[in-house]
Design a protein around this motif. Sequence first.
Motif, mmCIF file in Angstrom:
data_model
loop_
_atom_site.group_PDB
_atom_site.id
_atom_site.type_symbol
_atom_site.label_atom_id
_atom_site.label_comp_id
_atom_site.label_asym_id
_atom_site.label_seq_id
_atom_site.Cartn_x
_atom_site.Cartn_y
_atom_site.Cartn_z
ATOM 1 N N GLY A 1 0.816 -1.212 0.000
ATOM 2 C CA GLY A 1 0.000 0.000 0.000
ATOM 3 C C GLY A 1 0.846 1.256 0.000
ATOM 4 N N TRP A 2 1.919 1.247 0.787
ATOM 5 C CA TRP A 2 2.818 2.405 0.844
ATOM 6 C C TRP A 2 3.550 2.581 -0.480
ATOM 7 N N SER A 3 4.016 1.486 -1.071
ATOM 8 C CA SER A 3 4.745 1.571 -2.340
ATOM 9 C C SER A 3 3.847 2.032 -3.486
ATOM 10 N N ALA A 4 2.541 1.821 -3.346
ATOM 11 C CA ALA A 4 1.617 2.214 -4.412
ATOM 12 C C ALA A 4 1.367 3.709 -4.444
ATOM 13 N N ILE A 5 1.713 4.417 -3.368
ATOM 14 C CA ILE A 5 1.404 5.848 -3.307
ATOM 15 C C ILE A 5 2.080 6.620 -4.431
ATOM 16 N N ILE A 6 3.343 6.295 -4.717
ATOM 17 C CA ILE A 6 4.057 7.033 -5.764
ATOM 18 C C ILE A 6 3.427 6.789 -7.134
ATOM 19 N N TYR A 7 2.886 5.579 -7.351
ATOM 20 C CA TYR A 7 2.207 5.301 -8.616
ATOM 21 C C TYR A 7 0.862 6.012 -8.687
ATOM 22 N N ILE A 8 0.184 6.109 -7.549
ATOM 23 C CA ILE A 8 -1.082 6.847 -7.517
ATOM 24 C C ILE A 8 -0.837 8.318 -7.861
ATOM 25 N N SER A 9 0.253 8.869 -7.345
ATOM 26 C CA SER A 9 0.604 10.250 -7.677
ATOM 27 C C SER A 9 0.910 10.398 -9.164
ATOM 28 N N ALA A 10 1.619 9.387 -9.724
ATOM 29 C CA ALA A 10 1.935 9.439 -11.155
ATOM 30 C C ALA A 10 0.670 9.337 -12.001
ATOM 31 N N ILE A 11 -0.274 8.528 -11.567
ATOM 32 C CA ILE A 11 -1.535 8.378 -12.305
ATOM 33 C C ILE A 11 -2.312 9.686 -12.303
ATOM 34 N N GLY B 1 -1.183 12.519 -12.452
ATOM 35 C CA GLY B 1 -0.537 13.475 -13.340
ATOM 36 C C GLY B 1 -0.698 13.158 -14.813
ATOM 37 N N ILE B 2 -1.364 12.064 -15.143
ATOM 38 C CA ILE B 2 -1.590 11.706 -16.549
ATOM 39 C C ILE B 2 -2.649 12.642 -17.142
ATOM 40 N N ASP B 3 -2.409 13.108 -18.350
ATOM 41 C CA ASP B 3 -3.335 14.015 -19.026
ATOM 42 C C ASP B 3 -4.682 13.313 -19.252
ATOM 43 N N GLN B 4 -5.750 13.883 -18.706
ATOM 44 C CA GLN B 4 -7.077 13.272 -18.818
ATOM 45 C C GLN B 4 -7.611 13.300 -20.244
ATOM 46 N N GLN B 5 -7.056 14.158 -21.074
ATOM 47 C CA GLN B 5 -7.511 14.209 -22.472
ATOM 48 C C GLN B 5 -7.184 12.917 -23.209
ATOM 49 N N LEU B 6 -6.147 12.225 -22.764
ATOM 50 C CA LEU B 6 -5.819 10.934 -23.386
ATOM 51 C C LEU B 6 -6.935 9.935 -23.164
ATOM 52 N N TYR B 7 -7.479 9.913 -21.942
ATOM 53 C CA TYR B 7 -8.583 8.996 -21.641
ATOM 54 C C TYR B 7 -9.846 9.404 -22.408
ATOM 55 N N GLU B 8 -10.080 10.712 -22.504
ATOM 56 C CA GLU B 8 -11.264 11.174 -23.240
ATOM 57 C C GLU B 8 -11.164 10.816 -24.711
ATOM 58 N N ALA B 9 -9.977 10.965 -25.292
ATOM 59 C CA ALA B 9 -9.796 10.604 -26.702
ATOM 60 C C ALA B 9 -9.965 9.106 -26.903
ATOM 61 N N MET C 1 -6.465 1.219 -19.567
ATOM 62 C CA MET C 1 -5.455 0.898 -18.563
ATOM 63 C C MET C 1 -4.179 0.402 -19.231
ATOM 64 N N TRP C 2 -4.346 -0.499 -20.207
ATOM 65 C CA TRP C 2 -3.175 -1.138 -20.818
ATOM 66 C C TRP C 2 -2.432 -0.203 -21.771
ATOM 67 N N ASN C 3 -3.143 0.673 -22.462
ATOM 68 C CA ASN C 3 -2.532 1.497 -23.497
ATOM 69 C C ASN C 3 -2.210 2.922 -23.060
ATOM 70 N N ILE C 4 -2.758 3.358 -21.931
ATOM 71 C CA ILE C 4 -2.490 4.721 -21.467
ATOM 72 C C ILE C 4 -1.831 4.714 -20.089
ATOM 73 N N THR C 5 -2.495 4.070 -19.116
ATOM 74 C CA THR C 5 -2.003 4.131 -17.732
ATOM 75 C C THR C 5 -0.666 3.417 -17.579
ATOM 76 N N VAL C 6 -0.598 2.169 -18.047
ATOM 77 C CA VAL C 6 0.635 1.396 -17.879
ATOM 78 C C VAL C 6 1.824 2.055 -18.577
ATOM 79 N N PRO C 7 1.722 2.463 -19.864
ATOM 80 C CA PRO C 7 2.877 3.132 -20.486
ATOM 81 C C PRO C 7 3.293 4.419 -19.770
#
Length: 483
Positions: free
Chosen positions: A357-367, A369-377, A389-395
């Motif tokens: 749970g503690w190690s996931a915090i840095i990834y939650i912060s990175a998520i 910061g991802i541009d929401q327009q990518l998800y909308e597109a 998830m596979w094509n936007i979040t993971v990369p």
Amino acid sequence: MDKSKTAKELASDRVYYFIRIAVLLSVVFLFVPALNPSRICGLINKNLSLFTSGVAYSTLTADFGRAFRKGWVAKSSIQILYASSLAVCLGIAANAASGCMSLGNIKFKKLGNLISLVGSIVELAGMAGIYTAYGQVAATSKPKRVEPMFPGCFWLVAAVFALILAATVIQIVMMAKSKSEEKFEMETKFRLFLMFLPFIALVAVFSYLPLWGWRYAFFDYKVGDTLTMDKFVGFKWFTELVKNPATVRDIVNVLKNTLGMSFIGLATSWLPMAFAIFLCEMKNIKFRRFVQTFTTVPNFISWVLVYAIAFCIFSTDGFVSSLLVNLGIWQEGQNLLMDGSHTWFKMWLWGTWKGVGWSAIIYISAISGIDQQLYEAATVDGAGRFQKMWNITVPSLIPTFFVLFLMAVANILSNGMDQYLVFKNATNANSILVLDLYVYELGIGKGSIPLTTVVSMLKSIISVVLLFGANGVSKLLRGESII
């Protein structure tokens, strides 16, 4: 150099450089026992720093009990010494504050000069008090019992303080007048530097200053001895690692356990990233917060308490054993903690439960910061949740993952000690002994300080080599590096 400054301003800047260096040197005086001007007799511990002398009276007088009772040393003399040491500490703190203020505008510098002036006077008054205390101790009727000694660094320390005072007076004379409406201001780069300065100091004290202890690897040292050149043995303890068959067997077993558990951790280092992704995909905000809190809290629980929880659940009279006995599955209780099989996997499970749970915090912060327009597109293009998830979040998380992965590779020999120390027992002692625990038992348990230092040195050197090696591979394959 700024050509718009006048000759007077340039001279003032040069004086400030000198003051800052002198203040930094005085801070070193504060914490290095060898430069403690307060050690005026042999009854004062040689490992006592000026800071400890000024803030801990009981520590300063720890060995004065008999001297006070017999009247060899007057308590008033040591009280003067203590008060003087405290005055010097306060003066150094004031000068350090003024050194920080010297990075600001003229109004900041003028206030810093006044503080430095007062601090320097307090420092010199404290040094005079130390000299007075020495004179009183030197006049004792039992010099062999008290061992009066004049600190060799006394005049050096006093000279530095006097130079700071002189430079401060020069600055006060040279300083231009500030406008009455001028406010206290400091450039952003200097503010950021001062914010970062405490962390630099902590790293220097806890990461680089301990490297001075590496010298024990070259001496035939025993606890309580002093390091003298007649005990210098060169690389004797380095060759001891490969000459002694018992030590070689221990090292091989320890490295097997260490690398085995580390590789399990590296192979599953993607779990915090996956957990963070699925946590952010939860639509119920309240449930998501509950899960995140529930999985983060274990990180703040010490391994001693974790073992206490494990004991309550898996011991002979624990929850699991009692439940299975009551259900008739077991005829009598069993202590699952005393089972020595699959030790590596069990330690990994406990570590994952405590830290995912503690190690996931840095990834939650990175998520976040991802541009929401990518998800909308992607939604417009008809992509589903798992496709996004596979094509936007993971990369987007891969760069963060690789940075943490490279740091984990560099720390492949550092499993920690607390977890394995508390879970160690007679059945798993052979398979749970990792390098950090081995160093602890070798140094604290057996008192072999030189050999322990050698192992720690080699561990640090190998970790640095691994870091640069992994960084080189990353740069070759991905074109990116962290160094």
